[in-house]
Design an enzyme around this catalytic site. Structure first.
Site, mmCIF file in Angstrom:
data_model
loop_
_atom_site.group_PDB
_atom_site.id
_atom_site.type_symbol
_atom_site.label_atom_id
_atom_site.label_comp_id
_atom_site.label_asym_id
_atom_site.label_seq_id
_atom_site.Cartn_x
_atom_site.Cartn_y
_atom_site.Cartn_z
ATOM 1 N N HIS A 150 -8.194 6.092 19.820
ATOM 2 C CA HIS A 150 -7.278 5.475 18.863
ATOM 3 C C HIS A 150 -5.931 6.194 18.835
ATOM 4 C CE1 HIS A 150 -10.515 3.352 16.147
ATOM 5 N NE2 HIS A 150 -10.483 2.883 17.380
ATOM 6 N N TYR A 197 -6.813 -0.119 9.541
ATOM 7 C CA TYR A 197 -8.229 -0.195 9.187
ATOM 8 C C TYR A 197 -8.494 -1.252 8.114
ATOM 9 C CZ TYR A 197 -9.298 3.822 12.072
ATOM 10 O OH TYR A 197 -9.473 4.656 13.155
ATOM 11 N N GLU A 220 -7.743 11.302 13.273
ATOM 12 C CA GLU A 220 -6.529 10.865 13.973
ATOM 13 C C GLU A 220 -5.281 11.528 13.392
ATOM 14 O OE1 GLU A 220 -7.105 6.678 13.449
ATOM 15 O OE2 GLU A 220 -8.960 6.796 14.634
ATOM 16 N N SER A 259 -6.728 9.725 33.275
ATOM 17 C CA SER A 259 -6.885 11.178 33.170
ATOM 18 C C SER A 259 -5.749 11.888 33.881
ATOM 19 C CB SER A 259 -8.216 11.609 33.798
ATOM 20 O OG SER A 259 -9.301 11.142 33.047
#
Length: 397
Positions: free
Chosen positions: A88, A98, A140, A206
């Site tokens: 997130h 949310y 977060e 990555s």
């Protein structure tokens, strides 16, 4: 933790919700995107939505969270929450989102379960949702504070290196000439591109270079569609259109597949395909830190020509004082490699007591390797993994 009343209700209704949660997830996303079409165009992965994998991942995570609350009262499943929160944060998710998710998720629950959703049931699952959502928002917030920013920053492509026929490494630096923060080996960045239809799609890659330095690098495998599945639209765009001098939107590094602090423990780094990328960064970090404990390096690929970053993979391992390297190829294996798929049950592959293992690659590969590691005495808590795309480990486990 759940209140006693809600815990009893969730325990009684979990089988029914669990059985329907896949359909609930599908209804949720349909409602969400109908109300907010920009989310599908500019935030969510359209490929994962079309394939249904994002719905499976959401269903698995909600079911796992609820089950954990019941089985371990007073304990928070930080491993599960941390993995989701890192993803997130790499997307720039904000706390107020949310509430939007809550609205459409609970509408989906009501549509699927109908009259079974009594006020008592709705209140209990509402408690589950907000326990999960508020925990994620708190993690977060901490991640944003640690990274020093939220969202994306323009980075200029200063290098493009073909690794294989299907993998290209992009080297980037801040377009504004600003600071480049360090990262932890194994982490990823989100990369945003604007596609020809105007959609802004985001993917995670990555970081495949050493953690320090003025330039970051990530390696992108072109996703070729199989059967009715289309090619990967972002990987195809990056391969076909992005060259030196172009600018990409790139997030700060995130991800929880990072090396632990126990420098004296033996390590095993196992990868397959493009899963090699975080392992190369880990080996670079271990070599730079003078890691002296044993390291077992294992990688599987179709052939040496398909093994991205192969030279770096071997070279960084060679800098370690006690490393063993085992490359497996399905065909064209050289004399110093193995023919076939990765097999950790071979007696000549050391799995030492106290090993901490890191896995990255296709889910079937990681499932097989994890099973072999546990069979050879590695503690389940010491097996860490990274999934490219939605985490279906729980959804299919």
């Amino acid at each position: 933790m759940l209140s006693d009343q809600s815990a009893a209700t969730v325990r009684a209704t979990l089988p029914a919700v669990g059985a329907a949660i896949g359909e609930i997830s599908e209804r949720f996303y349909a409602r969400l995107f109908a109300a907010h079409p920009g989310l599908l165009r500019d935030l969510f992965n359209r490929g994962n939505q079309a394939a249904g994998t994002q719905s499976q991942a959401l269903a698995g995570s909600v079911a796992a969270f609820a089950t954990h609350l019941l089985d371990h009262p007073g304990q928070r499943p930080d491993a599960l929450l941390g993995r989701i929160a890192h993803k997130h944060a790499s997307l720039g998710v904000a706390p107020e989102q949310y509430a939007v998710v809550h609205e459409h998720l609970f509408a989906g629950i009501a549509e699927v379960l109908g009259d079974a959703v009594t006020p008592e049931v709705a209140a209990a699952w509402d408690e589950v949702y907000w326990l999960m959502a508020n925990a994620l928002a708190a993690i977060e917030k901490r991640l944003y504070e640690e990274s020093g920013s939220i969202g994306f920053r323009p980075w200029e492509v200063v290098g493009r290196v073909p690794e294989t026929a299907d993998v290209v490494t992009f080297r980037v630096r801040p377009a504004d000439g600003g600071e480049v923060r360090g990262f932890r080996a194994g982490q990823y960045v989100s990369v945003g591109v604007t596609l020809p239809d105007g959609a802004r799609q985001i993917r995670q890659y990555s970081l495949s270079g050493a953690p320090d330095g003025p330039v970051r690098q990530f390696s992108v495998k072109r996703v070729r569609g199989e059967g009715a599945a289309p090619d990967g639209e972002v990987s195809r765009h990056l391969h076909a259109h992005v060259r030196e001098g172009d600018v990409l939107d790139v997030s700060e590094p995130y991800g929880d597949l990072v090396l632990g602090t126990a420098a004296d423990r033996p390590l095993l780094l196992a990868s397959a395909g493009i899963g090699v990328t975080p392992m190369v960064a880990m080996l670079a970090a271990l070599a730079a830190d003078g890691h002296a404990a044993p390291v077992t390096v294992v990688h599987g690929d179709r052939s040496p020509a398909d093994h991205a970053l192969r030279a770096d993979h071997a070279a960084f391992a060679a800098k370690l004082p006690d490393a063993s390297v085992h490359f497996f190829y399905e065909h064209d294996a050289a004399p110093d490699a193995r023919t076939g798929r990765v097999d950790l049950d071979r007696a000549d592959i050391a799995v030492r007591p106290g090993t901490r293992a890191y896995l990255c690659g296709p889910l079937p590969f990681m499932r097989a390797v994890r099973t072999q590691l546990i069979g050879r005495g590695v503690a389940p808590a010491d097996v860490h993994y990274e999934v490219f795309g939605p985490d279906l480990w729980l959804a299919r486990g």
